[in-house]
Design a protein around this motif. Structure first.
Motif, short mmCIF file in Angstrom:
data_model
loop_
_atom_site.label_atom_id
_atom_site.label_comp_id
_atom_site.label_asym_id
_atom_site.label_seq_id
_atom_site.Cartn_x
_atom_site.Cartn_y
_atom_site.Cartn_z
N ASP A 144 0.64 -25.69 -119.20
CA ASP A 144 -0.37 -25.99 -118.19
C ASP A 144 -1.47 -24.93 -118.12
O ASP A 144 -2.59 -25.24 -117.76
N VAL A 145 -1.15 -23.71 -118.46
CA VAL A 145 -2.14 -22.63 -118.43
C VAL A 145 -3.10 -22.76 -119.61
O VAL A 145 -4.32 -22.70 -119.46
N GLN A 146 -2.54 -22.96 -120.80
CA GLN A 146 -3.36 -23.11 -122.01
C GLN A 146 -3.94 -24.52 -122.14
O GLN A 146 -4.77 -24.77 -123.01
N LYS A 147 -3.48 -25.43 -121.28
CA LYS A 147 -3.90 -26.84 -121.30
C LYS A 147 -3.63 -27.47 -122.67
O LYS A 147 -4.51 -28.03 -123.31
N THR A 148 -2.37 -27.39 -123.07
CA THR A 148 -1.94 -28.05 -124.29
C THR A 148 -0.81 -29.02 -123.97
O THR A 148 -0.05 -28.81 -123.02
N HIS A 149 -0.74 -30.09 -124.76
CA HIS A 149 0.25 -31.14 -124.48
C HIS A 149 0.65 -31.82 -125.79
O HIS A 149 -0.21 -32.21 -126.58
N PRO A 150 1.96 -32.01 -126.02
CA PRO A 150 2.41 -32.65 -127.26
C PRO A 150 2.16 -34.17 -127.31
O PRO A 150 2.26 -34.76 -128.39
N CYS A 151 1.80 -34.77 -126.20
CA CYS A 151 1.56 -36.22 -126.20
C CYS A 151 0.10 -36.58 -126.47
O CYS A 151 -0.26 -37.76 -126.43
N LEU A 152 -0.72 -35.60 -126.78
CA LEU A 152 -2.12 -35.89 -127.11
C LEU A 152 -2.23 -36.26 -128.58
O LEU A 152 -2.86 -35.59 -129.39
N VAL A 153 -1.57 -37.35 -128.90
CA VAL A 153 -1.54 -37.93 -130.25
C VAL A 153 -1.74 -39.43 -130.11
O VAL A 153 -1.61 -39.97 -129.01
N PRO A 154 -2.04 -40.12 -131.21
CA PRO A 154 -2.12 -41.59 -131.11
C PRO A 154 -0.80 -42.17 -130.59
O PRO A 154 0.29 -41.63 -130.85
N TYR A 155 -0.91 -43.25 -129.87
CA TYR A 155 0.25 -43.89 -129.22
C TYR A 155 1.39 -44.13 -130.21
O TYR A 155 2.55 -43.88 -129.88
N ALA A 156 1.08 -44.60 -131.40
CA ALA A 156 2.11 -44.92 -132.39
C ALA A 156 2.90 -43.68 -132.81
O ALA A 156 4.03 -43.80 -133.30
N GLU A 157 2.35 -42.49 -132.59
CA GLU A 157 3.03 -41.26 -132.96
C GLU A 157 3.88 -40.68 -131.83
O GLU A 157 4.59 -39.70 -132.03
N LEU A 158 3.81 -41.28 -130.66
CA LEU A 158 4.62 -40.80 -129.54
C LEU A 158 6.09 -41.10 -129.77
O LEU A 158 6.44 -42.16 -130.32
N PRO A 159 6.96 -40.23 -129.32
CA PRO A 159 8.39 -40.56 -129.36
C PRO A 159 8.66 -41.78 -128.47
O PRO A 159 7.92 -42.04 -127.51
N LEU A 160 9.71 -42.49 -128.77
CA LEU A 160 10.05 -43.71 -128.03
C LEU A 160 10.13 -43.46 -126.53
O LEU A 160 9.61 -44.25 -125.74
N GLN A 161 10.76 -42.38 -126.11
CA GLN A 161 10.89 -42.11 -124.67
C GLN A 161 9.52 -41.97 -123.99
O GLN A 161 9.35 -42.38 -122.85
N GLN A 162 8.55 -41.42 -124.70
CA GLN A 162 7.21 -41.28 -124.13
C GLN A 162 6.51 -42.64 -124.04
O GLN A 162 5.81 -42.93 -123.07
N ARG A 163 6.72 -43.49 -125.04
CA ARG A 163 6.13 -44.84 -124.99
C ARG A 163 6.75 -45.64 -123.85
O ARG A 163 6.05 -46.40 -123.16
N ILE A 164 8.04 -45.46 -123.64
CA ILE A 164 8.71 -46.15 -122.52
C ILE A 164 8.13 -45.66 -121.20
O ILE A 164 7.90 -46.46 -120.28
N LYS A 165 7.86 -44.37 -121.07
CA LYS A 165 7.25 -43.85 -119.84
C LYS A 165 5.91 -44.52 -119.58
O LYS A 165 5.58 -44.83 -118.44
#
Length: 117
Positions: free
Chosen positions: A82-103
């Motif tokens: 949150d401090v560096q403002k980085t996030h692993p989900c800032l990828v195309p939808y198809a590249e998200l892990p299944l649990q993230q797509r379900i969210k």
């Protein structure tokens, strides 16, 4: 801000938070009442997007979320910070892990139910 939109954002945020915790995620945002305003604004923006685009797919919702995050200065990293403002989900939808797509699907289901779209 519409009270209904705020309520939809709050419920979607808190339910997705519980889903993440139930799947072992460790770097999960706090409950709505303790969440930073930027996180609340992001959830609210998602509600507005879905209201304006009632037939949006989860992938389209995710693209809107990525654009919102990028506009706020966030970028991709394999680690959420949150401090560096980085996030692993800032990828195309198809590249998200299944649990993230379900969210994303859970988020849309909750918002649609509240807004009755």
């Amino acid at each position: 801000m519409s009270k209904t939109f705020i309520r939809a954002a709050q419920l979607a945020h808190d339910i997705n938070r519980l889903y993440a915790l139930s799947h072992g995620e460790t770097n999960v945002y706090p409950a709505w009442d303790e969440a930073p305003e930027e996180i609340k604004d992001s959830a609210y923006a998602g509600v507005v997007f879905l209201y304006d685009n009632p037939t949006a797919t989860p992938a389209e919702q995710h693209d809107a979320w990525c654009a919102h995050k990028a506009a706020a200065g966030w970028s991709y990293s394999s680690v959420k910070d949150d401090v560096q403002k980085t996030h692993p989900c800032l990828v195309p939808y198809a590249e998200l892990p299944l649990q993230q797509r379900i969210k994303d699907e859970i988020y849309q289901t909750i918002v649609r139910a509240i807004l009755e779209i």
